[in-house]
Design a protein around this motif. Structure first.
Motif, PDB file in Angstrom:
ATOM      1  N   ALA A 478       0.872  -1.342   0.005  1.00  0.00           N
ATOM      2  CA  ALA A 478      -0.005  -0.064   0.027  1.00  0.00           C
ATOM      3  C   ALA A 478       0.849   1.383  -0.047  1.00  0.00           C
ATOM      4  N   GLU A 479       1.983   1.209   0.676  1.00  0.00           N
ATOM      5  CA  GLU A 479       2.936   2.399   0.905  1.00  0.00           C
ATOM      6  C   GLU A 479       3.376   2.954  -0.515  1.00  0.00           C
ATOM      7  N   LEU A 480       4.065   1.586  -1.115  1.00  0.00           N
ATOM      8  CA  LEU A 480       4.699   1.849  -2.216  1.00  0.00           C
ATOM      9  C   LEU A 480       3.759   2.249  -3.537  1.00  0.00           C
ATOM     10  N   MET A 481       2.459   1.613  -3.445  1.00  0.00           N
ATOM     11  CA  MET A 481       1.470   1.926  -4.446  1.00  0.00           C
ATOM     12  C   MET A 481       1.272   3.597  -4.290  1.00  0.00           C
ATOM     13  N   GLN A 482       0.802   3.916  -3.140  1.00  0.00           N
ATOM     14  CA  GLN A 482       0.506   5.396  -2.601  1.00  0.00           C
ATOM     15  C   GLN A 482       1.664   6.137  -3.252  1.00  0.00           C
ATOM     16  N   GLY A 483       2.737   5.836  -2.848  1.00  0.00           N
ATOM     17  CA  GLY A 483       4.233   6.484  -3.323  1.00  0.00           C
ATOM     18  C   GLY A 483       4.274   6.674  -4.740  1.00  0.00           C
ATOM     19  N   CYS A 484       4.035   5.474  -5.536  1.00  0.00           N
ATOM     20  CA  CYS A 484       4.083   5.666  -7.036  1.00  0.00           C
ATOM     21  C   CYS A 484       3.098   6.221  -7.672  1.00  0.00           C
ATOM     22  N   LYS A 485       2.086   6.288  -7.236  1.00  0.00           N
ATOM     23  CA  LYS A 485       0.872   7.231  -7.617  1.00  0.00           C
ATOM     24  C   LYS A 485       1.364   8.761  -7.446  1.00  0.00           C
ATOM     25  N   ALA A 486       1.582   9.010  -6.361  1.00  0.00           N
ATOM     26  CA  ALA A 486       1.885  10.368  -5.894  1.00  0.00           C
ATOM     27  C   ALA A 486       3.214  10.777  -6.715  1.00  0.00           C
TER      28      ALA A 486
END
Length: 498
Positions: A478-486
């Motif tokens: 979840a953290e990496l997905m959010q970071g990539c999206k941002a």
């Protein structure tokens, strides 16, 4: 918020290629699973720059930097295409039920069982390994790999990876249609004198279908996996039997004469018959490929079991194994150097009772489905360049991709990795993935954790990656997905939906 950053160079004993401690392999040379046009492009400048890359790290004792992301970003990650497809399938069917119930769709009102079975047939088809691999994944890769616009390939990957949303949406819709048909049967009972046996089998079939659906609820599937395995499979098979009985009884009753008939010719002309036949074929077909195969299991550490099986496998495929033919099956990523390598491996992290038994009581034979099913890494062929980032045993899902495709970069983060996972994986990495196309970071050896997001941004920009595939635990994912999206990076991760 400002923070201190320390830099460490990748350990050359891990990432530089074959070391003195790595014995030569006697395995046949790998055969790439891609055609020549899919071979790696000239990496040029990328090779030299990433060969000397220094991994940014966090201050000692700090596990992660959770940089706040906006509510919109979190919502976009949570409301992924899986949930979108579920919403679309379920809401459209509920609207159709309302239209039928209000008398504006007479066909649906009288053929609600057929619509229920049609929805269930679509749901089961979306979980059939043969249909998914050869009628969805393979055509998408063959038709659209690399030459189509990136946005289109991202959309295709999102839809194909999240096809489970159609499965769950149509399954729930099928149960809703079945409930509607049972209610309508009771409503018509007073004036049409529906036989009690038809009503009874309708209720029994509905109850079993509800049990199958409830057993697959995310919370139950995650926290009570054995309950899910047993009820979703065996109650599902029982539901198919009950559906056959219900369809045969209901369609053999003639309301005009008030009697049952034995006209098989009339039965095979009914939509319900053919939908039920499709559901049965979709359910049975994967089990026709089950076979008992010899395995060699090594236990490099109490946390991991490395399972060796015969036959080389192309990248992107996953397999299911079990101790018994019809027992509890578990899916794992397949590690192989190619179809010509002669062997493939599965990495089982010791987490539950079943995987713990692999370590404490390793069998010499296991049951597996010879027809392997395609996973997210199979779609790696769609992209010109990409990054696989994984933690711990997540390496099992993506190592084949980076070993067989020269245009993919591997980032693997773990603790005491060589001791935990043993030499087999590192020998595969040494033989197939050069130093300038991999980062292996051992948190125990270095005593610090990497600044994962910064590292991912650096490699993404330098390597020219189009997409990132993540295989981590739910929180890390979840953290990496959010970071990539941002940060404007296209990323895909595991769904834990099966």
């Amino acid at each position: 918020m400002p923070f201190n950053v320390a830099y460490v160079r990748r350990d050359p004993d891990i990432a530089d290629g074959p070391s003195a401690s790595a014995p030569p392999s006697s395995d046949p040379p790998r055969t790439n699973s891609v055609q020549d046009p899919e071979k790696a492009e000239d990496l040029g400048r990328t090779k030299s720059s990433l060969a000397n890359y220094v991994v940014p790290t966090l201050p000692k004792g700090q596990k992660t930097i959770v940089k706040p992301v906006g509510l919109w970003t979190r919502l976009r990650v949570w409301y992924n295409p899986y949930r979108m497809l579920f919403t679309a399938a379920f809401v459209l069917n509920i609207i159709a039920i309302i239209v039928a119930a209000t008398g504006h769709w007479p066909y649906a009102d009288t053929r609600s069982v057929a619509l229920a079975l049609g929805s269930i047939a679509v749901a089961v088809a979306c979980r059939n390994e043969f249909l998914l691999r050869y009628f969805l994944y393979w055509p998408v890769v063959r038709l659209f790999q690399k030459w189509t616009p990136l946005w289109w390939r991202i959309v295709l990957t999102s839809l194909v990876q999240h096809i489970g949303g159609v499965h769950s949406g149509c399954a729930a819709s099928g149960v809703a249609w079945l409930a509607y048909s049972v209610v309508r049967a009771f409503q018509r009972h007073a004036r049409r004198h529906t036989p009690a046996v038809v009503l009874a089998w309708g209720v029994v079939t509905l109850v079993v279908a509800v049990v199958v659906m409830v057993a697959a609820a995310p919370r139950i599937r995650h926290y009570h996996h054995n309950f899910f395995e047993f009820h979703h499979r065996f109650a599902g098979w029982l539901a198919v039997v009950f559906i056959w009985i219900f369809v045969c009884i209901a369609d053999s009753y003639d309301f005009a004469t008030g009697r049952f008939h034995g006209d098989a010719g009339r039965l095979v002309k009914m939509q319900e018959f053919w939908y039920t036949l499709l559901v049965t074929l979709f359910v049975i077909s994967p089990w026709l490929t089950v076979s008992k195969v010899p395995v060699e299991i090594t236990i490099p550490s109490p946390r991991v079991a490395v399972i060796k099986l015969h036959k080389g496998i192309q990248q992107g495929l996953l397999g299911r194994i079990s101790r018994t033919r019809f027992g509890e099956y578990h899916g794992f990523g397949i590690i192989s150097e190619g179809t010509g390598s002669g062997v493939h491996y599965m990495i089982a992290g010791v987490q539950g009772d079943w995987t713990r038994r692999l370590a404490t009581d390793p069998p010499s034979f296991l049951y597996t489905r010879e027809l392997k099913f395609a996973g997210l890494p199979y779609l790696a062929h769609l992209f010109r360049r990409g990054i696989c980032i994984c933690t711990g045993s997540g390496i099992g899902a993506v190592l084949s991709t980076c070993a067989q495709l020269d245009n993919w970069f591997l980032i693997w983060i773990g603790s005491d990795m060589e001791k935990t996972f043993g030499p087999v994986l590192f020998e595969i990495i040494y033989r197939n993935i050069p130093h300038d196309r991999s980062i292996l970071f051992d948190t125990k050896k270095h005593g610090v954790r990497p600044d994962t997001m910064q590292m991912l941004r650096d490699v993404h920009d330098t390597f020219g990656a189009e997409v990132v595939i993540i295989t981590s635990n739910p929180q890390g994912n979840a953290e990496l997905m959010q970071g990539c999206k941002a940060n404007g990076m296209h990323a895909f991760g595991p769904l834990w939906d099966s």
